[in-house]
Design a protein around this motif. Structure first.
Motif, PDB file in Angstrom:
ATOM      1  N   GLY A 183     -11.511   7.424   7.328  1.00  0.00           N
ATOM      2  CA  GLY A 183     -10.122   7.803   7.561  1.00  0.00           C
ATOM      3  C   GLY A 183      -9.664   7.525   8.983  1.00  0.00           C
ATOM      4  O   GLY A 183      -8.479   7.304   9.233  1.00  0.00           O
ATOM      5  N   GLY A 195      -0.034   4.319   0.976  1.00  0.00           N
ATOM      6  CA  GLY A 195      -0.214   5.086   2.202  1.00  0.00           C
ATOM      7  C   GLY A 195      -0.667   6.508   1.929  1.00  0.00           C
ATOM      8  O   GLY A 195      -0.557   7.029   0.820  1.00  0.00           O
ATOM      9  N   THR A 196      -1.185   7.135   2.971  1.00  0.00           N
ATOM     10  CA  THR A 196      -1.736   8.481   2.867  1.00  0.00           C
ATOM     11  C   THR A 196      -0.674   9.522   2.532  1.00  0.00           C
ATOM     12  O   THR A 196      -0.909  10.444   1.754  1.00  0.00           O
ATOM     13  N   ASP A 214      -1.531   6.485  15.530  1.00  0.00           N
ATOM     14  CA  ASP A 214      -2.367   6.701  14.345  1.00  0.00           C
ATOM     15  C   ASP A 214      -3.857   6.635  14.650  1.00  0.00           C
ATOM     16  O   ASP A 214      -4.669   7.100  13.878  1.00  0.00           O
ATOM     17  N   TYR A 216       0.834  -1.202   0.000  1.00  0.00           N
ATOM     18  CA  TYR A 216       0.000   0.000   0.000  1.00  0.00           C
ATOM     19  C   TYR A 216       0.870   1.254   0.000  1.00  0.00           C
ATOM     20  O   TYR A 216       1.871   1.335   0.706  1.00  0.00           O
ATOM     21  N   CYS A 252      -0.010  10.402  -1.075  1.00  0.00           N
ATOM     22  CA  CYS A 252      -1.082  11.098  -1.803  1.00  0.00           C
ATOM     23  C   CYS A 252      -1.159  12.574  -1.408  1.00  0.00           C
ATOM     24  O   CYS A 252      -1.644  13.408  -2.177  1.00  0.00           O
ATOM     25  N   GLN A 253      -0.728  12.878  -0.213  1.00  0.00           N
ATOM     26  CA  GLN A 253      -0.952  14.195   0.366  1.00  0.00           C
ATOM     27  C   GLN A 253      -0.310  15.331  -0.426  1.00  0.00           C
ATOM     28  O   GLN A 253      -0.859  16.429  -0.485  1.00  0.00           O
ATOM     29  N   HIS A 299      -2.848  15.917  -3.350  1.00  0.00           N
ATOM     30  CA  HIS A 299      -4.281  15.899  -3.036  1.00  0.00           C
ATOM     31  C   HIS A 299      -4.518  16.347  -1.594  1.00  0.00           C
ATOM     32  O   HIS A 299      -5.124  15.636  -0.806  1.00  0.00           O
ATOM     33  N   GLN A 330      -8.293  16.577  -0.445  1.00  0.00           N
ATOM     34  CA  GLN A 330      -8.914  15.259  -0.367  1.00  0.00           C
ATOM     35  C   GLN A 330      -8.398  14.465   0.835  1.00  0.00           C
ATOM     36  O   GLN A 330      -9.168  13.820   1.536  1.00  0.00           O
ATOM     37  N   VAL A 331      -7.099  14.521   1.082  1.00  0.00           N
ATOM     38  CA  VAL A 331      -6.525  13.795   2.220  1.00  0.00           C
ATOM     39  C   VAL A 331      -7.038  14.384   3.532  1.00  0.00           C
ATOM     40  O   VAL A 331      -7.351  13.660   4.474  1.00  0.00           O
ATOM     41  N   TRP A 340     -10.632  13.192   3.959  1.00  0.00           N
ATOM     42  CA  TRP A 340     -10.638  11.767   4.264  1.00  0.00           C
ATOM     43  C   TRP A 340     -10.159  11.520   5.695  1.00  0.00           C
ATOM     44  O   TRP A 340     -10.722  10.693   6.406  1.00  0.00           O
ATOM     45  N   SER A 341      -9.147  12.236   6.119  1.00  0.00           N
ATOM     46  CA  SER A 341      -8.592  12.044   7.460  1.00  0.00           C
ATOM     47  C   SER A 341      -9.608  12.355   8.553  1.00  0.00           C
ATOM     48  O   SER A 341      -9.545  11.776   9.637  1.00  0.00           O
TER      49      SER A 341
END
Length: 103
Positions: free
Chosen positions: A76, A55-56, A86, A53, A59-60, A63, A66-67, A70-71
Motif C-alpha cells: 500500500g 482507486g482506493t 501520497d 483504475y 473501495c473504502q 471495505h 481492508q483498505v 492495505w494502506s
C-alpha cells in the motif's frame, strides 16, 4: 566375512557410476524427444491508462478494514512519486556512480 564388507561401499560406488554413465550424453537428443524450438515472444501490451483504475477511495466505503490494512502494508505504501503527498518517503542516495550497500 567382515573383510569383504570393507569393499562393499567401493563396489556400490562403482556400480552407481557405471549405471549413471549409460544412456544419452548431455548434448544428445533423447529418443523420441522433440527438438528444442526458439519461439519469439509476443510484445507485452501497454498497461491501461491511470484513469482506468478505480482507486482506493472507491473501495473504502464498503471495505474500511481492508483498505486500512492495505494502506499500512508495504504494498500500500509502494509506488507514487517519492516525497509527494501520497508517498511521503524521500529517496536520498548518492547518484555519483558508487554502489549502494544495503544492510
Amino acid at each position: 566375512m567382515a573383510r569383504w564388507m570393507a569393499f562393499l561401499p567401493v563396489a556400490l560406488l562403482v556400480a552407481l557410476l557405471v549405471a549413471c554413465g549409460e544412456g544419452e550424453g548431455p548434448g544428445d537428443a533423447a529418443a523420441g524427444a522433440a527438438p528444442l524450438v526458439t519461439v519469439a515472444a509476443e510484445p507485452v501490451p501497454a498497461p491501461p491508462p491511470r484513469s482506468a483504475y478505480a482507486g482506493t477511495a472507491s473501495c473504502q466505503g464498503c471495505h474500511v478494514d481492508q483498505v486500512a490494512a492495505w494502506s499500512r502494508s508495504t504494498h500500500g505504501r509502494a509506488g507514487g512519486v517519492p516525497g509527494s503527498r501520497d508517498n511521503p518517503v524521500r529517496v536520498i542516495a548518492p547518484f555519483g556512480g558508487t554502489a549502494l550497500r544495503l544492510a
